[in-house]
Design a protein around this motif. Structure first.
Motif, mmCIF file in Angstrom:
data_model
loop_
_atom_site.group_PDB
_atom_site.id
_atom_site.type_symbol
_atom_site.label_atom_id
_atom_site.label_comp_id
_atom_site.label_asym_id
_atom_site.label_seq_id
_atom_site.Cartn_x
_atom_site.Cartn_y
_atom_site.Cartn_z
ATOM 1 N N ASP B 34 -93.639 55.457 27.124
ATOM 2 C CA ASP B 34 -92.849 55.660 25.736
ATOM 3 C C ASP B 34 -93.063 56.540 24.051
ATOM 4 O OD1 ASP B 34 -90.445 56.537 25.217
ATOM 5 O OD2 ASP B 34 -90.631 54.539 23.576
ATOM 6 N N LYS B 106 -87.360 58.423 30.159
ATOM 7 C CA LYS B 106 -86.835 57.397 31.044
ATOM 8 C C LYS B 106 -87.529 56.549 30.743
ATOM 9 C CE LYS B 106 -82.390 58.330 33.651
ATOM 10 N NZ LYS B 106 -82.264 59.446 32.214
ATOM 11 N N THR B 109 -86.007 53.865 27.766
ATOM 12 C CA THR B 109 -85.216 53.086 28.381
ATOM 13 C C THR B 109 -85.733 51.530 29.283
ATOM 14 O OG1 THR B 109 -84.119 54.529 28.380
ATOM 15 C CG2 THR B 109 -83.340 53.165 29.584
ATOM 16 N N ARG B 166 -88.397 50.039 18.852
ATOM 17 C CA ARG B 166 -89.156 50.173 19.986
ATOM 18 C C ARG B 166 -90.530 50.203 20.456
ATOM 19 N NH1 ARG B 166 -85.773 53.569 24.017
ATOM 20 N NH2 ARG B 166 -87.345 54.999 23.722
#
Lengths: 525, 343
Positions: B34, B106, B109, B166
């Motif tokens: 990510d 994705k 997440t 995050r």
């Protein structure tokens, strides 16, 4: 440890740097004071304080680990001497350590006093007038509806703002608790220092070893080691006494952790005053005995086997228990020294190894395999006759015969078989006999009186609560301007003085101004 | 207290720890994906679904109010400039970003989901360990390290609920995986009763507070490390200002908890050792850690110390904390020698 976030601090720093070339005594004093109370000095002192504590964790400290200090002296006396010259075995009592924290607290006082004055003035003052252009503020919103000054003030007061009004404007402020908390936190730290000082001056600490069946009365003479504060009167010790009726230690019997202690418990018969009726108290590691603020703690335990020693003339020269040093805490293999000063015709010195759970090992040796007294034996591994040197006036440890004296003694026994309870060893040449008569246990106690305990606790609690206010509350201001004429609109502006996120709360303040009340506003700091 | 541990529960706990490590490692990889291929934070914050990092210099103001300010013809606001600059840096100078492949979008997440799952399994491992031994599950070094890893991941995940942090995931969860791995490898001991001195309700208060504060300090420490290694080209990482703000937030919460932990420790010492403060090595280093974090809070409020200097102070404090957790337990003998390091 100076109060955070000070405009005044910055000024004094500049003043400290730009010192004039010629200074009188007053000027120097003022310069010194300003430098001392400047934030940068405070920061440096703070870091020095931390740095100065490090040696305390590197070298053993007197009063914490005396035995290890002694080891330093034994290993390298010259090095130990030098370390001691710099107080490295007494870091927290060292003058250089005291210098740092006294300067730090002086700096703290120099900062807190003027700021308390300023804060008290500010608490009585009204919030400042609204700036001309509210849209220049970090937070700004146009209010809908036609709001009057009185109505805006009323709505802001309901949000627990402190409010003042002027022609066409309202000024509101809240969050004074931040500075209050900040100042109280630092005052509480000063209080903590005072409480520790009071405890050190008016309190005392002592250690004593008690064998099962024996008693203790709280007088200076009864202690093995007694450390009073400077202001303690020997007459003022709490006059309680107790007898150690029984001591129990339980151990894990199986598995990986076999031999690890599960619990210690000492049964005491306590008299709070001389002649008072006895009460039973179960003394445990986390449950000290409290007699009117004088605390008794269970610190350590070990074995005290009992012996009956008959001398060469056939008389009983010694009968009683001998506290032993624990050599291996995993198995409680212990060593004991019996000095029979009354033995005739010659004094006797006897070295005994005490094994609580004895099993035979290779090579005819005997070892203990468990700390509990499952199969206790006492093995005499040295018995000597001669002058033990106890009348020389030189103090001796009860746990050893000094090597230089042992050399002059006449050896009688070098290594005997272990004695079980009730067995007797006859010394050669009719010098007498040693009978192992039973097993008792000893406990080591610390008895402490510290009048600073409760004040220190109160100061710490106050410091923590004040710290939370100081770190979480923000000082924030909101202004409302109400325009004139039919086209005019009301607007609001806001800012925090100490940074941080104000957007969310400002939005709810605006909503409250628009609608008169806002159930969503819960923040009443 | 039972003298023997429940072997079934203890074995279950050991397996759950391994499962936790596995979950954390996969989560860390997903965070890394990510971080490497996902949207840069500036772009992400432009997306409406993503919450704006609270208060970019107090400019958490919604886009509507920013445009309103421009309407008023008042562009002198530094915050408004910052916002527009950030917008330019991300979208203005670059062509419109290509749509990202699904596995990249994705990944973030998935990483979060795996971390939450890991947290639950980590908690379960600690709980079964405690139930197996019939006591609070932080009675030796092995259990303590597991609890600290749990606290660090929990601190990160809870902060992540409120603020877009995050990016910290790869670092915090990665560190937790390493910590757990090291605990299993070097510190694991059979579940069983703790040392006698630990039989007190104070273990629930003092040690829990120390664990919670350590978790927050680990999050702050991760921010500090990223702050120092971040170079200006790293668009995927948040700005230094944001890093500093997140670290500060964590420390502002952690510091009072640490203060409380030290005071609770003093209260316990007063019950167990006959004095509330005795300069035991653990006490000394807890005190040093406290002083240096206090220094950080002061430094941030002092002109000329913000930014890099304050971050260095914060990391020094963090190093003291780590030394207290690891060094003092293993290398320095003292009253706090509960580590039970397997020989």
């Amino acid at each position: 440890m100076t109060v955070t976030d000070t405009p005044e601090r910055d000024d004094s720093e500049k003043a400290a740097e730009a010192r004039p070339a010629k200074l009188g005594a007053v000027g120097w004093a003022r310069w010194f004071w300003r430098t001392l109370t400047s934030m940068r000095t405070a920061l440096i002192l703070l870091f020095l304080f931390a740095l100065a504590s490090i040696p305390g964790s590197i070298w053993p400290q007197r009063g914490v680990s005396d035995a290890m200090v002694g080891q330093y002296y034994a290993d390298d006396p010259e090095l130990a001497e030098w370390l001691d010259r710099f107080w490295l075995f007494d870091v927290f009592k060292a003058p250089w350590f005291a210098a740092i924290y006294l300067l730090l607290f002086l700096s703290l006082i120099g900062c807190v006093l003027p700021r308390t004055m300023a804060h008290l003035r500010e608490l009585r003052k009204k919030p400042p007038a609204a700036p001309r252009n509210l849209s220049r503020l970090p937070q700004h919103a146009v209010l809908d509806g036609d709001l009057t000054v009185e109505e805006a003030a009323r709505r802001l007061r309901r949000l627990r703002f402190r409010v003042t009004t002027g022609p066409g404007w309202v000024s509101a402020e809240k969050g004074y608790l931040k500075e209050t908390g900040n100042l109280l936190f630092h005052v509480a730290l000063l209080g903590l220092l005072v409480a520790i000082g009071v405890g050190a001056l008016y309190g005392y600490r002592g250690n004593v070893l008690v064998v099962e069946g024996d008693g203790f009365a709280n007088t200076v003479a009864a202690y093995d080691r007694y450390m009073p504060g400077q202001q303690v009167n020997a007459e003022s010790l709490e006059p309680f006494s107790f007898t150690l009726e029984d001591f129990q230690a339980t151990y894990i019997a199986k598995g990986d952790k076999r031999g690890q202690a599960l619990d210690y418990s000492a049964k005491l018969a306590v008299s709070d005053l001389p002649g008072a009726p006895e009460r039973t108290y179960e003394l445990k590691v986390n449950e000290p005995l409290d007699v009117n603020g004088t605390m008794t703690y269970l610190l350590d335990h070990g074995y005290a086997p009992t012996f009956k020693i008959t001398d060469g003339k056939g008389q009983v020269a010694f009968e009683g228990s001998v506290p032993c040093l624990v050599i291996d805490p995993a198995t409680f293999t212990s060593e004991c020294v019996i000095k029979v000063a009354d033995a005739q015709p010659e004094q006797l010195g006897i070295l005994v190894a005490f094994l609580p759970s004895t099993v035979p090992a290779e090579g005819g040796e005997w070892v203990s395999i468990f700390p509990g007294a499952a199969n206790p034996t006492a093995q005499v591994y040295g018995a000597f006759a001669g002058d033990l040197g106890m009348r020389d006036g030189v103090p001796q440890s009860v746990y050893e015969i000094p090597p230089e004296i042992q050399k002059k003694l006449k050896p009688l026994v070098m290594k005997a078989d272990p004695l079980a309870v009730g067995q007797k060893l006859d010394l050669p040449g009719g010098a007498g006999s040693i009978e192992f008569t039973g097993v008792k246990e000893w406990i080591a106690l610390q008895i402490t009186y510290d009048p600073g305990r409760m004040p220190a606790l109160l100061a710490s609690v106050l410091a923590t609560v004040a710290l939370v206010f100081s770190l979480t509350v923000r000082r924030r201001r909101v202004w409302v301007r109400v325009g004139e004429g039919p086209q005019a609109r009301a607007e609001a502006g806001g800012l925090t003085r100490t940074g941080g996120d104000f957007g969310e709360e400002f939005a709810s303040v605006v909503a409250a101004l628009n609608h008169g009340s806002n159930p969503g506003v819960k923040d009443a700091r | 207290m039972p003298a023997e541990a429940d072997p079934v529960l203890a074995a279950l706990s050991d397996q759950l720890i391994l499962a936790t490590v596995l979950l954390y490692v996969i989560a860390m990889l997903a965070y890394a994906l990510d971080l490497a291929f996902g949207r840069a934070p500036a772009e992400a914050s432009a997306a409406p679904a993503e919450p704006v990092l609270a208060a970019v210099g107090g400019a958490a103001a919604p886009a509507a109010s920013a445009s309103q300010r421009e309407e008023n013809g008042d562009t002198a606001l530094s915050e408004a400039e910052e916002t527009s600059e950030a917008g330019e840096g991300a979208g203005g100078t670059q062509p419109a970003p290509k749509p990202l492949p699904v596995w990249v979008t994705k990944a973030g997440t998935a990483a979060l989901a795996l971390s939450w799952l890991g947290l639950v399994v980590n908690l379960a491992a600690l709980a079964t360990r405690g139930l197996a031994a019939g006591r609070w599950p932080w009675g030796n070094m092995y259990e303590f390290v597991i609890a600290i890893c749990l606290a660090a991941v929990a601190a990160f995940l809870l902060m992540q609920l409120r603020y877009p942090v995050r990016f910290l995931g790869a670092f915090v969860v990665g560190a937790a995986a390493l910590g757990l791995g090291a605990a299993v490898h070097a510190l694991q001991v059979e579940a069983g009763p703790a040392m006698v001195a630990l039989n007190s309700y104070w273990i629930a208060i003092h040690v829990s507070a120390a664990i919670a504060a350590s978790g927050l300090f680990i999050v702050a420490g991760a921010c500090g490390v990223i702050y120092l290694i971040r170079n200006d080209a790293a668009v995927h990482l948040p700005t230094r200002e944001e890093l500093e703000r997140v670290a500060h937030r964590a420390i502002v919460i952690g510091f009072p908890i640490w203060t409380f932990a030290v005071i609770a420790g003093a209260l316990w010492a007063d019950k167990a050792w006959g004095r509330y403060w005795g300069w035991d090595p653990k006490e000394i280093w807890a005190f040093i850690t406290w002083i240096v974090y206090a220094g950080y809070l002061h430094a941030r409020a002092t002109a000329g110390w913000k930014g890099r200097s304050a971050t260095v102070v914060q990391l020094v404090a963090f190093a003291c904390l780590l030394f207290n957790l690891i060094g003092v337990n293993i290398f320095i003998p003292g009253l706090h020698s509960y580590a039970e390091i397997p020989g």
